[in-house]
Design an enzyme around this catalytic site. Structure first.
Site, PDB file in Angstrom:
ATOM      1  N   ASP A   1      48.321  53.881 -24.388  1.00 13.27           N
ATOM      2  CA  ASP A   1      47.379  53.480 -25.452  1.00 13.27           C
ATOM      3  C   ASP A   1      48.249  53.155 -26.509  1.00 13.27           C
ATOM      4  OD1 ASP A   1      45.474  53.373 -27.224  1.00 13.27           O
ATOM      5  OD2 ASP A   1      44.311  54.778 -26.269  1.00 13.27           O
TER       6      ASP A   1
ATOM      7  N   PHE B   1      47.080  45.674 -14.643  1.00 14.32           N
ATOM      8  CA  PHE B   1      46.797  45.733 -16.291  1.00 14.32           C
ATOM      9  C   PHE B   1      47.760  44.564 -16.724  1.00 14.32           C
ATOM     10  CE2 PHE B   1      48.045  47.309 -20.444  1.00 14.32           C
ATOM     11  CZ  PHE B   1      46.677  47.486 -21.103  1.00 14.32           C
TER      12      PHE B   1
ATOM     13  N   ASP C   1      48.217  62.287 -15.497  1.00 14.26           N
ATOM     14  CA  ASP C   1      47.305  61.436 -16.080  1.00 14.26           C
ATOM     15  C   ASP C   1      46.150  62.557 -16.205  1.00 14.26           C
ATOM     16  OD1 ASP C   1      45.370  59.488 -16.953  1.00 14.26           O
ATOM     17  OD2 ASP C   1      46.864  58.072 -16.215  1.00 14.26           O
TER      18      ASP C   1
END
Length: 215
Positions: A116, A191, A66
């Protein structure tokens, strides 16, 4: 970044961190100090799910990539506190890592959770799961390696399913050729929980790397 995350980065990066520079080829057995199977996770957010999976499966090494510095510090902190030495954190572009720094057939799995979605049509080309990416990843995955994707953006899930199903190097684990139930080893992420609360549908995709042609 919290003080704890910053402290973890300073203390643990020299031990468990990897800068993706494309300047060298790494031996994963040296990086982890053992020859256990290695799964590459691209995009781990704050690292809570990664830490849970590492704790639940100590016989699998996780190389987690990341660019989010607080998340890197948080994952290092979680691994340290939990005594999980089967996690390494890489900073940089996963494409460069795959293309320049990993050897053929060196990975036993690939995880891409909630990437994303780039929802606007003109940005779809920025989505990670594309034929070119899968072709590159296939060169680094051992035959039989599991590719596991998950998203709560349904149009992206459909595209993932289409691209993976059409790729000659991958085969759906589901007999009906569709989405998979969430496997027990993938924890519910924060999330994901927020998405479910909003009524989003989460889709998992589980594909195997098929054996190399001619072998």
């Amino acid at each position: 970044m919290t003080a704890g995350q910053a402290d973890a980065l300073q203390r643990l990066w020299p031990l468990w961190g990897l800068d993706i520079d494309g300047q060298r080829v790494i031996e994963l057995s040296e990086l982890f100090g053992n020859s256990k199977p290695v799964v590459l996770e691209i995009g781990f957010g704050m690292g809570e799910a990664t830490a849970q999976m590492a704790a639940a499966d100590p016989d699998t090494n996780i190389l987690a990539v990341d660019v989010h510095t607080p998340g890197q510090g948080n994952l290092l902190n979680l691994a340290d506190r939990g005594g999980m030495d089967n996690v390494r954190v890489a900073n940089g572009d996963a494409i460069i890592l795959l293309r320049e720094m990993l050897t053929p057939d060196s990975l036993d799995g690939l995880r891409v959770y909630f990437p994303d979605p780039w929802p606007k049509k003109r940005h779809h080309k920025r989505r990670l799961i594309q034929p070119e990416f899968l072709t590159l990843a296939a060169t680094r995955l051992r035959p039989g390696a599991l590719v596991h994707c998950a998203t709560d953006w349904e149009p992206y899930a459909e595209q993932m399913l289409e691209v993976l199903s059409a790729h000659p190097d991958f085969e759906n684990t589901q007999a009906d050729g569709g989405f998979a139930p969430r496997p027990e080893f993938r924890p519910l992420t924060r999330f994901e929980g927020q998405g479910l609360d909003k009524g989003h549908v989460v889709n998992d995709l589980l594909f195997h790397r098929v054996p190399h042609q001619g072998r």
